[in-house]
Motif scaffolding. Structure first.
Motif, PDB file in Angstrom:
ATOM      1  N   THR A 230       0.712  -1.171  -0.292  1.00  0.00           N
ATOM      2  CA  THR A 230       0.104   0.319  -0.491  1.00  0.00           C
ATOM      3  C   THR A 230       0.986   1.420   0.075  1.00  0.00           C
ATOM      4  O   THR A 230       1.697   1.462   0.644  1.00  0.00           O
ATOM      5  CB  THR A 230      -1.146  -0.018   1.260  1.00  0.00           C
ATOM      6  N   LYS A 551     -10.316   0.683   0.427  1.00  0.00           N
ATOM      7  CA  LYS A 551      -8.975   0.787  -0.092  1.00  0.00           C
ATOM      8  C   LYS A 551      -8.976   1.601  -0.886  1.00  0.00           C
ATOM      9  O   LYS A 551      -9.915   1.970  -0.678  1.00  0.00           O
ATOM     10  CB  LYS A 551      -9.729  -0.877  -1.024  1.00  0.00           C
ATOM     11  N   HIS A 553      -7.987   4.482  -1.489  1.00  0.00           N
ATOM     12  CA  HIS A 553      -8.462   6.222  -0.879  1.00  0.00           C
ATOM     13  C   HIS A 553      -7.034   6.923  -0.620  1.00  0.00           C
ATOM     14  O   HIS A 553      -5.697   5.716   0.164  1.00  0.00           O
ATOM     15  CB  HIS A 553      -9.799   6.510  -0.177  1.00  0.00           C
ATOM     16  N   ASP A 554      -7.026   7.802  -0.853  1.00  0.00           N
ATOM     17  CA  ASP A 554      -5.255   8.478  -1.041  1.00  0.00           C
ATOM     18  C   ASP A 554      -5.897   9.470   0.088  1.00  0.00           C
ATOM     19  O   ASP A 554      -5.966  10.924  -0.695  1.00  0.00           O
ATOM     20  CB  ASP A 554      -4.647   8.410  -1.731  1.00  0.00           C
ATOM     21  N   VAL A 561      -4.993   4.421  11.491  1.00  0.00           N
ATOM     22  CA  VAL A 561      -6.298   3.806  11.115  1.00  0.00           C
ATOM     23  C   VAL A 561      -7.071   3.512  11.642  1.00  0.00           C
ATOM     24  O   VAL A 561      -6.572   2.397  13.325  1.00  0.00           O
ATOM     25  CB  VAL A 561      -6.502   3.361   9.685  1.00  0.00           C
ATOM     26  N   GLN A 587      -5.441  -4.087   4.002  1.00  0.00           N
ATOM     27  CA  GLN A 587      -6.180  -2.456   2.715  1.00  0.00           C
ATOM     28  C   GLN A 587      -6.797  -1.576   3.822  1.00  0.00           C
ATOM     29  O   GLN A 587      -5.936  -0.332   3.373  1.00  0.00           O
ATOM     30  CB  GLN A 587      -6.657  -3.030   1.892  1.00  0.00           C
ATOM     31  N   VAL A 588      -6.528  -1.474   4.759  1.00  0.00           N
ATOM     32  CA  VAL A 588      -7.733  -0.811   5.587  1.00  0.00           C
ATOM     33  C   VAL A 588      -6.380  -0.009   6.470  1.00  0.00           C
ATOM     34  O   VAL A 588      -6.208   1.185   6.606  1.00  0.00           O
ATOM     35  CB  VAL A 588      -8.650  -1.071   6.402  1.00  0.00           C
ATOM     36  N   ARG A 591      -4.029   2.943   3.963  1.00  0.00           N
ATOM     37  CA  ARG A 591      -4.952   4.264   4.038  1.00  0.00           C
ATOM     38  C   ARG A 591      -4.342   5.448   5.063  1.00  0.00           C
ATOM     39  O   ARG A 591      -4.149   6.368   5.069  1.00  0.00           O
ATOM     40  CB  ARG A 591      -6.184   4.251   4.871  1.00  0.00           C
ATOM     41  N   ARG A 594       0.276   7.451   4.313  1.00  0.00           N
ATOM     42  CA  ARG A 594       0.817   7.687   3.059  1.00  0.00           C
ATOM     43  C   ARG A 594       1.568   8.892   2.325  1.00  0.00           C
ATOM     44  O   ARG A 594       1.550   8.785   1.301  1.00  0.00           O
ATOM     45  CB  ARG A 594      -0.832   7.910   2.103  1.00  0.00           C
TER      46      ARG A 594
END
Length: 745
Positions: A230, A551, A553-554, A561, A587-588, A591, A594
């Motif tokens: 990710t 998943k 999103h940026d 999280v 995936q979560v 986030r 990033r």
């Protein structure tokens, strides 16, 4: 000239080609949408021309009445694709053809949008005209505005400047000062405006992009699996691959698993490629969907972005398909034809000798095993861009929290982390894969659980609506004040949903603005764009949601999280539960952090020592893969075998059960005969029983689950199952055969 036509009627009795004579003066091509006389009464029916020929076996044939659209609505390769789908997914030819065009095109329910425009008359002396309008101020202003625009102006636009000016426009037309015409316009969906600077690719990104470009240039038809952690910059590789595709004169399709991801993806791609983008997904209005499809069909768009159905976009110069988050189950259609977007994409590109790129931080076990075996080419991005670290993941044992007297939704550690994050004016995302306020309502006295009258499912309590709702059929019930069974008042809501998490955050942090993203809040058109834009701008500090937020999103300012309940999907009755749980948690977690700010994750669970939780904490996909593939091998689960499921639904429970048992007996006999002595051990399982969810929307459900060993005899065995179902249709209200079903309940 004679045309072979598939009549637009979804029935097995007419699932064949009908030959019609083409009138001499009528220009007809393969792919045209036509009107034909059909049946004994020669009723006008729509159809699709799938072939042309110079002769026919019958001397007297009916004629095509007319062509509905001036251009063929289907490409020849789409017709061939539909034929392939008919055989592979065991559907009607017309059902497959319908996937290729906007639904509203059938029956003439949608048309091109034409706008009334006006322009100055040729040779008009503007000064003289204005002199005659001294006593008509509105006409004067309108004429000046049209002259200033210097191009055809739409009447609605003029009325936006000068409200209620339509009578003045008509008066100018009568005077001959203006000339009226109409123009075709395209209805375009709105998109987020996301500026994405063009960064120099890292060495790993460049190697991946170069490999894809080489394959496209060579028309090698390769399939790539882009496995990147990710935040490793997979999207930049996609953008570079599309640039190379366009430079080679090709078109590209980009698939995303969730409609919620489409606005952000479109925003980034539009910033890079401008008006060359077209968007296809189910949240568009009928007019927008038709016009976007038409832009692609007419060659006005070179890049198609959308959810699953965008794989059928009418791109004639297709050279590249990218499937982002390729592991997602949403790429499997839930209605007939039950196609898998990845399989359809691979088929299209085999014929076009194009390139398929599957991207994910957590690939499906099947895709990763194919990459390791060399069937796919593996490309890896092992680090985040700019050397950013993966977020730190903390696992909190919620059993310990209970022992310490904390029976709230949030652990002390998550509250502490949340307070620090908000205190630094940063953003947080809280994930819980259940919508509503409470997952079920029960009586603490007798144990009664409030269930849907139509489905064998507990009702979910929605506090914002002050009622319970079935998440399968949509039925609604008021929250009872007393138990319907024992008549006592010990009714209580149990379980956690997004509404309850949102309420808890507001109680802990009253001044903090929150947003909630789930199916309940995303019902209106444009709701995805509005919510994502608001969170991206920083209008809210906490985003609470289901897997919609997990998943793709940026958000640069998200540093925390929180996974409220990591065990939600872990113990489902499905062999893929460990895989899906690992994917969702990884995936979560991805986030967070990033951008330049460091990210952290708090993962709350009652099973902290479960291998899946440990691998998710380490964000170690290869380790998880080797663990899980060995577990699958021990139990001969896919990819070492194949599951088939047949679901029998009928309002009469006895009919569904009787049909299911009869099918099971017949299927077992024909399969054993087909497999023979050499393959007698290939049939690992054939069980007929009531479905785990015994009733949905008033229909009782029984199912047959078949498990076949993956050997050279497997394709013939699947054909035998399909042939058996062909020969026994109509014995039950609904019989649905699924190969590699996405759900087993």
């Amino acid at each position: 000239m004679f045309a072979e036509v598939i009549v637009d009627i979804a029935h097995t009795a007419v699932d064949k080609r009908f030959t019609y004579r083409v009138p001499e003066a009528l220009p007809v091509s393969v792919g045209h949408h036509v009107l034909v006389p059909f049946g004994q009464g020669d009723r006008p029916k729509e159809g699709f021309v799938v072939a042309l020929k110079d002769s026919a076996d019958y001397p007297s044939l009916k004629e095509i009445v007319r062509v509905i659209e001036p251009y063929p609505v289907l490409l020849k390769e789409q017709i061939a694709l539909a034929e392939w789908m008919r055989d592979v997914y065991h559907c009607l030819f017309v059902d497959a053809l319908r996937l290729m065009i906007p639904a509203q095109l059938r029956g003439g329910r949608i048309r091109e949008k034409r706008v009334r425009t006006v322009r100055l008359s040729e040779g008009l002396d503007l000064d003289a005209a204005l002199e005659t309008l001294k006593n008509a101020p509105v006409q004067t202003q309108v004429l000046k505005l049209v002259a200033k625009i210097g191009a055809p102006a739409s009447v609605p636009d003029l009325c936006a400047f000068y409200p209620n000016c339509a009578p003045s426009v008509n008066a100018l037309l009568k005077r001959g000062y203006l000339v009226e015409q109409s123009e075709t316009v395209f209805r375009r969906p709105g998109a987020l405006s996301i500026h994405t600077p063009v960064y120099a690719l890292t060495d790993a990104q460049k190697q991946a992009a170069d490999a894809i470009e080489t394959a496209m240039r060579a028309s090698s038809g390769e399939v790539f699996l882009l496995h990147g952690v990710t935040g490793s910059g997979k999207t930049e590789v996609y953008l570079k691959a599309i640039e190379d595709c366009l430079a080679l004169g090709g078109q590209a399709i980009v698939l995303v698993p969730e409609i919620s991801l489409t606005p952000q993806t479109v925003g980034r791609f539009t910033d890079r490629f401008g008006d060359r983008i077209a968007v296809l997904h189910s949240r568009l209005s009928p007019g927008e969907r038709f016009d976007e499809w038409r832009r692609i069909r007419l060659g006005l768009a070179d890049i198609v972005i959308g959810a699953r159905s965008a794989v059928f976009a009418p791109a004639e110069r297709l050279r590249l398909i990218i499937i982002d988050e390729e592991h997602e189950s949403s790429y499997q259609s839930e209605s007939q034809p039950r196609y898998l977007a990845g399989e359809v994409a691979a088929k299209r590109l085999r014929e076009a000798r194009g390139t398929l790129v599957l991207g994910s931080a957590t690939p499906s076990l099947l895709s990763y095993s194919r990459a390791l075996s060399g069937k796919y080419r593996l490309l890896e991005l092992k680090e985040r861009v700019a050397g950013r670290p993966l977020p730190e993941v903390e696992v909190v044992n919620m059993r310990d929290e209970l022992l310490m007297g904390n029976n709230s939704i949030f652990s002390d550690r998550l509250v502490e982390r949340l307070s620090d994050c908000l205190g630094r004016n940063q953003q947080a995302m809280l994930f819980i894969n259940r919508r509503g306020y409470a997952t079920f309502v029960s009586c603490r006295s007798c144990g009664f659980v409030l269930k849907c009258d139509n489905c064998d499912i507990s009702m979910t309590y929605h506090k914002t609506e002050s009622r319970t709702r079935c998440h399968y059929c949509g039925a609604i019930k008021p929250l009872p004040k007393v138990c319907p069974n024992c008549k006592k008042t010990f009714i209580k809501q149990f379980g956690i949903g997004t509404e309850q998490v949102e309420e808890a955050v507001r109680r802990l942090f009253p001044t903090v603005k929150t947003l909630r993203m789930d199916t309940d809040t995303m019902r209106e058109k444009g709701s995805y764009e509005k919510l994502l834009s608001a969170f991206h701008r920083g209008d809210a500090q906490v985003l609470i949601g289901t897997q919609m937020i997990a998943k793709g999103h940026d958000f640069p300012n998200v540093t925390l999280v929180g996974v409220v309940a990591a065990d939600t999907t872990l113990n489902l009755p499905d062999y893929r539960a460990p895989e899906r749980t690992f994917q969702l948690l990884t995936q979560v977690a991805g986030r967070a952090g990033r951008d330049s700010l460091k990210g952290s994750v708090v993962l709350q669970t009652y099973e902290p020592n479960h291998p899946v939780i440990r691998f998710a904490k380490a964000q170690d996909y290869p380790a998880f893969y080797h663990y899980e593939i060995n577990e699958r091998k021990k139990l001969l689960y896919p990819p070492f075998s194949l599951f088939l499921r047949a679901v029998f639904s009928d309002r009469d429970e006895q009919t569904a059960e009787k049909t299911c048992l009869a099918y099971a007996k017949g299927l077992e006999a024909v399969l054993k005969e087909q497999l023979g002595e050499d393959g007698k051990n290939d049939l690992l399982l054939l069980v007929a029983a009531q479905a785990p969810i015994a009733r949905i929307s008033g229909y009782s459900r029984f199912q047959i689950v078949i498990k076949l060993l993956r050997t050279r005899r497997l394709p013939a065995a699947v054909k035998t199952v399909n042939a058996f179902f062909d020969a026994h249709r109509g014995d039950c209200a609904e019989v649905l055969l699924e190969i590699n079903p996405q759900e087993l309940y």
